[in-house]
Design an enzyme around this catalytic site. Structure first.
Site, short mmCIF file in Angstrom:
data_model
loop_
_atom_site.label_atom_id
_atom_site.label_comp_id
_atom_site.label_asym_id
_atom_site.label_seq_id
_atom_site.Cartn_x
_atom_site.Cartn_y
_atom_site.Cartn_z
N MET A 177 0.84 -1.20 0.00
CA MET A 177 0.00 0.00 0.00
C MET A 177 0.89 1.26 0.00
O MET A 177 1.74 1.38 -0.82
CB MET A 177 -0.93 -0.01 1.22
CG MET A 177 -1.92 -1.17 1.17
SD MET A 177 -3.21 -0.95 -0.05
CE MET A 177 -4.42 -0.02 0.86
N CYS A 178 0.71 2.15 0.90
CA CYS A 178 1.32 3.48 0.95
C CYS A 178 0.56 4.44 0.04
O CYS A 178 -0.03 4.03 -0.96
CB CYS A 178 2.80 3.50 0.55
SG CYS A 178 3.89 2.66 1.69
N GLY A 179 0.57 5.68 0.42
CA GLY A 179 -0.10 6.69 -0.38
C GLY A 179 0.85 7.83 -0.68
O GLY A 179 1.71 8.17 0.13
#
Lengths: 297, 228
Positions: A1-3
């Protein structure tokens, strides 16, 4: 994930809103990366001055530190404290003396150096991190931010993004690199130092090493397509530039939007919904293995 | 005609209400406003309702759709209409990766471009993309038809089974075991019907090329080991 969230302003009338807009973008990406957050803001720069972002333990006495650094520099030093970080501005010709004094201080880290860039990052929910640093009040020309879900190294402040490995240079990453240990060894042999075991720091270091050797940001990004193996979406900031790059498989999501006032990047469209004029923006998905770059001249 | 404003009403409520529609209802036409890129809008529908979503949506919009007709007036994020069984999903803008992934039936129409892996593992769905599709589209596609009015990216139809691909523009490259095949009258009739269903006027089936499986990878053969 991570944004990832990034905003590059074309219309400088929006400069006072830069921090507030980025803060909203980061908060929208909280569920992609709830363990830590960080951002780099490119604000004003004074000719003949260099900004250092310092980090210390909570409640550290930055005022006393700056007073003692002022004696080293031979003049008072301007500074601003943001929670555990402080940005100090020193005359370029006194930097060596100040940096040398800072090296001897175990309780203070120099985490970023730039004519215009300051970097802030901490463990915690993105909204909390943005609030602690006062992101809403920050102004500037462009900014990049990151919300982290740790996969490649520990949840620590150092492991949070952005990673900065050169003056005014920073990188945020969503994905994972498979050959980062090999690239890290090569860069270390060339004299580069790394703070973490994080794969994303290697990507930042690679870009910085290319630019230090004379490559343009465009060329450095292009060559990273061959040098870095794995899944990645990078957003890269320099003093005047804002770059976006996805790996050739394009495993990681990415959305861009552009109006005549700004260019924005978000890992998801949700991050862009509150930008002014988003309803009339051109919204598109950046293509794999294609360098997107905006420069301020 | 109910309108649900997602700026003030939780998405779970919308999906829950849509799931509870019964054949006796008169509320068969719904409008959804302020989607603001939220994920999973109008998923798991099993009723012949008409749902109009006014704006860009996030991931998996109209996933697992049965019977319903869902229109997205904007762009769609990853996996729009994934695993659709029947009905129709229409995106007026662009679609992100894996549009129509593993769909079993129904029709997905994308007015703009679709990015990578459009129709991956499609199992009977028909997909009409009026723009172009990205790399690895129709990867491991098993059944159904993918129609692309624009261009196709690299490795189109990689490891394809029995799906049929029709591309009007350029194909960057064909994937393993995907070949060009003759466009016969029977295919033109099928293609014309799909173009009509997707609201495409003024484009003749003759403008397309047809691609499908060479069927060389169906069974293990030592000479093909490099392609598995």
């Amino acid at each position: 994930m991570c944004g990832i969230a990034g905003l590059f302003l074309k219309d400088q009338k929006l400069a006072p809103e830069l921090g507030g807009l980025l803060s909203g973008m980061l908060e929208a990406l909280s569920d992609r990366g709830p363990d830590s957050a960080g951002f780099a803001v490119y604000g004003d720069g004074d000719a003949g001055q260099i900004k250092l972002t310092l980090r210390a333990a909570p409640s550290f006495d930055f005022a006393a530190l700056v007073a003692s650094l002022g004696k080293v520099a031979g003049a008072p030093i301007a500074y601003q404290v943001h929670d555990t970080h402080a940005v100090i501005s020193i005359p370029t010709d006194r930097e060596a003396a100040v940096a040398s004094a800072l090296l001897g201080m175990k309780d203070v880290d120099v985490v970023a150096r730039g004519r215009r860039m300051a970097v802030f990052k901490e463990v915690g929910l993105p909204a909390d991190v943005a609030k602690r640093f006062g992101l809403n009040a920050m102004t500037g020309t462009h900014a990049v931010g990151h919300t982290r879900m740790a996969t490649e190294s520990a949840v620590t402040t150092n492991g949070a993004h952005p990673f900065t490995t050169g003056t005014d240079q920073c990188l945020v990453h969503n994905g994972s690199l498979s050959n980062h240990n090999d690239v890290r060894r090569k860069l270390i042999r060339q004299g580069m130092t790394f703070r973490t075991e994080n794969d994303s720091e290697v990507a930042a270091g690679y870009i910085s090493s290319q630019m230090a050797a004379g490559a343009s940001l465009q060329d450095a990004m292009t060559s990273s397509l061959a040098a870095l193996d794995g899944f990645y979406t990078f957003v890269i900031g320099t003093e005047t530039g804002f770059g976006v790059l996805r790996d050739p498989i394009a495993c990681k999501p990415a959305v861009m939007a552009e109006t005549d006032r700004w260019v924005a990047f978000g890992t998801e469209y949700r991050a862009l919904v509150d930008l002014p004029g988003i309803d009339v923006a051109r919204v598109w998905e950046p293509e794999p293995a294609k360098v997107y770059l905006w420069e301020r001249h | 005609m109910p309108t649900v404003d997602l700026a003030s009403s939780p998405l779970r409520e919308l999906n829950s209400v849509l799931h509870q529609l019964t054949p006796s209802t008169n509320e068969t036409h719904w409008t959804v406003t302020n989607p603001r890129g939220q994920h999973n809008i109008a998923v798991g529908l099993d009723f012949p309702a008409e749902i109009e979503i006014d704006g860009h949506v996030g991931y998996y919009c109209a996933g697992m759709n049965k019977q319903a007709r869902v229109t997205v007036r904007g762009n769609a994020g990853q996996g729009v209409a994934e695993n659709m069984m029947s009905g129709c999903v229409h995106v007026t803008g662009d679609a992100s990766q894996a549009a129509g992934a593993s769909g079993n039936g129904g029709l997905l129409v994308i007015d703009g471009n679709a990015s990578a892996r459009c129709g991956i593992s499609m199992k009977g769905i028909d997909i009409v993309v009026k723009g172009s599709v990205g790399h690895l589209s129709a990867f491991m596609a098993q059944a159904g038809k993918l129609v692309v009015l624009g261009d196709a990216g690299e490795a189109l139809g990689d490891s394809i089974y029995e799906a049929q691909l029709f591309v009007r523009g350029a194909v960057a490259s064909l994937g393993a075991d995907c070949i060009e095949k003759p466009l016969k009258d029977e295919h033109k009739i099928e293609l014309k019907k799909l173009l009509d269903d997707a609201g495409v006027d003024g484009i003749s089936p003759d403008e397309f090329k047809r691609y499908g499986s060479a069927r060389k990878l169906y069974h293990f053969h030592i000479d093909n080991v490099g392609s598995y």
